[in-house]
Motif scaffolding. Structure first.
Motif, PDB file in Angstrom:
ATOM      1  N   ARG A 117      11.332  15.894  25.401  1.00 36.13           N
ATOM      2  CA  ARG A 117      12.545  15.671  24.607  1.00 36.13           C
ATOM      3  C   ARG A 117      12.232  15.426  23.138  1.00 36.13           C
ATOM      4  O   ARG A 117      12.944  15.914  22.251  1.00 36.13           O
ATOM      5  N   LEU A 123      11.311  19.585  21.993  1.00 35.56           N
ATOM      6  CA  LEU A 123      12.671  19.922  21.573  1.00 35.56           C
ATOM      7  C   LEU A 123      12.906  19.656  20.102  1.00 35.56           C
ATOM      8  O   LEU A 123      13.970  20.005  19.570  1.00 35.56           O
ATOM      9  N   ASP A 150      19.856  21.732  24.346  1.00 34.33           N
ATOM     10  CA  ASP A 150      18.752  20.786  24.519  1.00 34.33           C
ATOM     11  C   ASP A 150      18.463  20.555  25.992  1.00 34.33           C
ATOM     12  O   ASP A 150      17.293  20.527  26.421  1.00 34.33           O
ATOM     13  N   TYR A 159      15.216  21.543  28.099  1.00 37.01           N
ATOM     14  CA  TYR A 159      14.508  20.477  28.829  1.00 37.01           C
ATOM     15  C   TYR A 159      14.286  20.881  30.292  1.00 37.01           C
ATOM     16  O   TYR A 159      13.186  20.710  30.836  1.00 37.01           O
ATOM     17  N   THR A 195      24.961  22.437  17.083  1.00 37.16           N
ATOM     18  CA  THR A 195      24.369  21.102  17.278  1.00 37.16           C
ATOM     19  C   THR A 195      25.468  20.055  17.145  1.00 37.16           C
ATOM     20  O   THR A 195      25.558  19.367  16.131  1.00 37.16           O
TER      21      THR A 195
END
Length: 917
Positions: free
Chosen positions: A376, A380, A417, A421, A487
């Protein structure tokens, strides 16, 4: 001799030889036990338990003592043996415990000796262990306390009372014979009896360990020996560590506060404060040199809890030697980019005291949690310098998907995201550092971590209209690139417009909001639904109205919401104003974000508030060699008059991101001369150049301006009438001053001079800046000046006469003095623009008519005044202030003297529009 000794002892308040009889109260004596407590019930049971375990006699709890010890004492004994490492978790004897059982000493001292063998300091530790087994040999007689303290200080070892004992032993060891030792003890205030006892115990300990280790003595306690001694002592005192709180105060386990015993070498005596060097400088605070952590040989409870026989230690030794007692707690795991791994704060506690806090590799503590954090926060995060091929490929794929998702912005779209992940979590196990990642990538096929579109999103989610969401747009001659980001919640979410610095000043809010065709329908729909319910109901059904607005609305170059309100009012007949939206503006993803870039493609300002971004960008000066070259080519200082030829409106300097950076040539006053300078903004050029042209014109029209000064002397003649009569108390004081001639004498002359010079000397329009236009301007001033003076003088006389008539009429209304003061103050010629001066007689005539009608019908005048009241105290935006002021005067005429007419259309709605900005 014995009698003398007894007498001296009596004088000192002490008992001599003899029999002491203790008296008890009867009830106290009756309550006391008949026999004393057995030794087994009042001694430390650690040694007893150790012997029972070593001789395999069973458990102490079942051993047939005549007087069995209490359970609390048994628990304390077990606790000490666990602390010493003599028993394991099942209370079984450990190898260390077996060795301790063979030593004829207390287990605590025995553990110190065993560690001393490992540290190669067994001879020194034998001395210290023997010294700890006898009472302190140092004596401090009351009659020689200071001498004894001075003698003892010669043996003090800094930071350790244990090394002080070693120093005493080494000093006494060179004394051969009992007499020499007796003299040494007397001289240094030491007990001869205890010193001999110390020697006896040392001999016995040495014999007990003989054959188990070499006993070569060390005569100097160097750093290595001192550390070895203290590490050995620490193994027996792990339960008696303490941390410094303040001077001579330490905190040990159980939150107990200890005081350093005054006789200890570590006791810090407060020195006298040093005198300051100067009267205004405070004395320096004394530093505390006591060690932060200490091991305590003995804790004594007298008047307070004292720590005796202490030594400074390194707390890391306790972590190493007392690992079986340490409790480790882990908090705040996080990715550390500098270390390239996931770290966690490790807190090591010993008996509840935190003795160490450090960051350690979290992968060794919890591999699964560390892997999740690594994915994460490292993988990311696009800023992480991973440097592997898969990372760059996945970043490019992410940008491609984000662009598509931003343009579509479907509510059911997944979180990228989380998608990334999930992809990484399937392929990575027990990876929490860049080192682990590199090792894994080398051991597998190169592309096993390269994601594909189908791993992250469905194909239908990437479909969008490319014409509605272009990669760049054209505004005039400028091409602006658009960047899309999906985002939500972050600053860069939505559309970002990259604007070259030279073009930032020409953008308007409406242009920026209306840039992306694909967002327009959602923008208009959101704003129509945000209107008040009454207005929204008038626009139903909304969907056709939204499509109609998107097709026909052209926002222009002003504020987007103001333009939209005007369009809705005009197109649908629904009165919408800017205030109807209040704070319910567009959400961030529907408002393009502006990013201003310089010639190096670096961001100098960014945000969704265009005005704030432009304010920041305006403070940035583009410094470059190209600008310096342009300045050397164009800038120069004039010698007098217009001697620098024709100046172009703009000069190209260089291109920034495809947009030309322009300089604006103009004039600037520098001292007594006028110079040609390049300006970065046209507004700055206009302000400086206008003043410079006036300066040049003044220098070349000196004769005309001298004539003007003489001609304006006629403005100082007195008014034709005396003070107005019959106006009442409300005007009396104001009339006396106004009719005295002061306001219409020398002040009027100076005001007229400022008015005429301010009107005729500026060159309007300012551009183009050519020598021919300037000469024509001078000729026009020379030709038109006499006529202008006559016009101003005639208007002045007319205004003055009207004012006097109003004052002499005796008719008034509430607010008349204020109206006259506002329209014709003492310096009204200087304050009134020339194009408004000709309207002042009409405004005064409206005041006169209002006064006459108010005298006839005061109620009707008050009703009209109520319509005027909301605007009298209003504060319009700065850009509308002047227009609002003169429109309000026209509104007064339309209210109170409609027959005079207005110079321009005026209404309540127009006034409200100027107030809204």
């Amino acid at each position: 001799a014995q009698s003398s000794a007894n007498q001296r002892a009596g004088r000192a308040g002490r008992l001599g030889p003899g029999v002491c009889v203790r008296l008890y109260a009867e009830d106290d004596f009756a309550e006391r036990p008949r026999f004393g407590m057995p030794e087994i019930q009042r001694t430390n049971l650690a040694e007893v338990i150790l012997r029972i375990k070593a001789f395999r006699l069973g458990d102490i709890e079942t051993f047939p003592f005549l007087n069995p010890p209490g359970s609390q004492a048994i628990r304390a004994g077990y606790g000490l043996l666990h602390e010493l490492g003599a028993l394991d978790g099942n209370n079984a004897l450990t190898p260390v415990g077996a060795e301790l059982a063979r030593l004829p000493v207390d287990p605590t001292l025995g553990r110190m000796l065993l560690q001393a063998r490992t540290e190669n300091v067994l001879p020194e530790m034998l001395v210290i262990a023997a010294g700890l087994s006898v009472p302190d040999p140092r004596e401090r007689p009351e009659e020689a306390r200071e001498a004894a303290a001075a003698a003892h200080r010669t043996f003090v070892a800094e930071g350790s009372d244990f090394l002080t004992l070693l120093a005493i032993w080494q000093a006494a060891s060179v004394m051969d014979g009992s007499n020499a030792l007796r003299r040494f003890c007397k001289r240094n205030y030491l007990s001869n009896t205890r010193m001999r006892e110390w020697r006896d115990i040392h001999r016995q300990l040495s014999e007990a360990v003989a054959g188990r280790a070499a006993l070569a003595p060390t005569h100097a306690a160097g750093p290595a020996v001192a550390d070895g001694v203290h590490r050995s002592i620490l193994t027996g005192l792990l339960g008696q560590l303490a941390q410094r709180q303040e001077r001579n105060s330490y905190k040990t386990s159980g939150n107990r506060l200890l005081t350093v015993f005054p006789g200890s070498g570590l006791y810090a005596r407060k020195d006298r404060p040093q005198k300051p060097k100067r009267g205004d400088e405070p004395a320096q605070e004394e530093k505390n040199r006591q060690p932060l952590w200490v091991a305590i040989g003995e804790i004594v409870q007298t008047s307070q809890l004292f720590a005796r026989m202490i030594a400074g230690i390194n707390p890391e030794w306790a972590v190493e030697l007392g690992s079986h007692l340490c409790e480790r707690r882990y908090t705040e795991p996080l990715w550390n980019g500098k270390a390239g791994r996931v770290l966690v704060i490790e807190r090591i506690l010993l008996h509840g005291m935190e003795i160490s806090r450090r960051k350690v590799d979290y992968g060794r503590i919890d591999a699964n949690a560390a892997t999740e954090i690594f994915i994460r926060e490292a993988l990311l995060d696009e800023e992480t310098p991973v440097g592997l091929r898969f990372f760059a490929a996945n970043r490019a794929l992410r940008h491609k998907i984000e662009t598509a998702l931003t343009r579509k912005r479907a509510p059911q779209t997944r979180d990228l995201d989380e998608a990334f992940y999930d992809f990484y979590a399937k392929h990575l196990k027990d990876v929490s550092s860049l080192h682990d990642l590199n090792r894994l990538v080398k051991s597998r096929e190169p592309d096993f971590l390269v994601a594909k579109e189908e791993d992250l999103v469905e194909e239908r989610e990437l479909e969008f209209d490319r014409a509605a969401f272009p990669d760049d747009v054209s505004l005039g001659n400028t091409v602006l690139s658009l960047e899309y980001a999906y985002t939500p919640g972050e600053d860069r979410d939505g559309v970002t417009v990259r604007v070259p610095l030279p073009a930032a000043g020409s953008l308007s809010e409406a242009q920026v909001v209306w840039l992306v065709p694909g967002l327009r329908e959602e923008q208009i729909g959101h704003l129509l639904r945000a209107l008040p319910k009454a207005l929204r109901r008038s626009l139903h059904p909304l969907e056709p109205k939204v499509r109609e607005v998107v097709a026909e609305f052209q926002p222009g170059g002003g504020e987007f919401l103001a333009g939209l309100a005007e369009f809705l009012t005009r197109r649908f007949g629904v009165k919408v104003s800017l205030s109807d939206w209040a704070e319910r503006h567009l959400p961030d993803h529907l408002r393009p974000r502006v990013e201003v870039i310089d010639q190096k493609n670096q961001t100098v300002a960014s945000g969704r508030d265009l005005q704030a971004v432009r304010a920041v960008a305006d403070t940035v000066e583009v410094r470059s060699d190209a600008w310096e070259r342009a300045a050397r080519c164009w800038e120069r200082v004039g010698k007098g008059g217009w001697d620098f030829g024709d100046l172009p409106e703009t000069v190209p300097v260089e291109e920034i991101a495809g947009v030309p950076l322009l300089a604006y040539p103009g004039l600037k006053i520098e001292g007594e001369r006028v110079a040609v300078r390049l300006f970065r903004k046209p507004e700055e050029r206009a302000q400086c150049t206008a003043a410079a042209v006036v300066r040049l014109a003044e220098s070349e029209l000196t004769k005309d301006l001298a004539w003007l000064d003489k001609e304006l002397l006629t403005f100082s003649r007195p008014a034709r009438t005396a003070a107005a009569k019959g106006m009442g108390n409300a005007l009396d004081a104001w009339n006396v001053r106004a009719a005295s001639g002061t306001a219409w004498g020398a002040t009027a002359q100076q005001s007229a001079l400022r008015h005429i010079r301010g009107h005729c000397l500026p060159m309007l329009p300012l551009l183009p800046l050519t020598a021919e236009r300037y000469q024509n301007h001078l000729e026009a001033v020379h030709k038109d000046l006499p006529a202008l003076v006559r016009k101003v003088k005639d208007l002045f006389d007319k205004i003055r006469d009207l004012r006097e008539v109003i004052l002499a009429s005796g008719k008034t209304y509430s607010g008349l003095p204020g109206d006259l003061q506002r329209l014709v103050p003492e310096n009204f010629l200087a304050e009134t623009p020339h194009d408004r001066l000709m309207h002042l007689p009409r405004y005064l005539r409206a005041v006169q008519i209002r006064a006459e009608r108010a005298a006839i019908n005061p109620a009707k005048d008050a009703e009209k005044a109520r319509a005027l009241a909301p605007f009298v105290s209003a504060h319009p935006p700065g850009k509308n202030r002047e227009e609002f002021r003169w429109m309000l005067e026209e509104f007064r005429v339309s209210l109170f003297a409609q027959e005079l007419g207005t110079a321009s259309p005026v209404s309540v709605r127009r006034l409200e529009g100027l107030l809204e900005g």
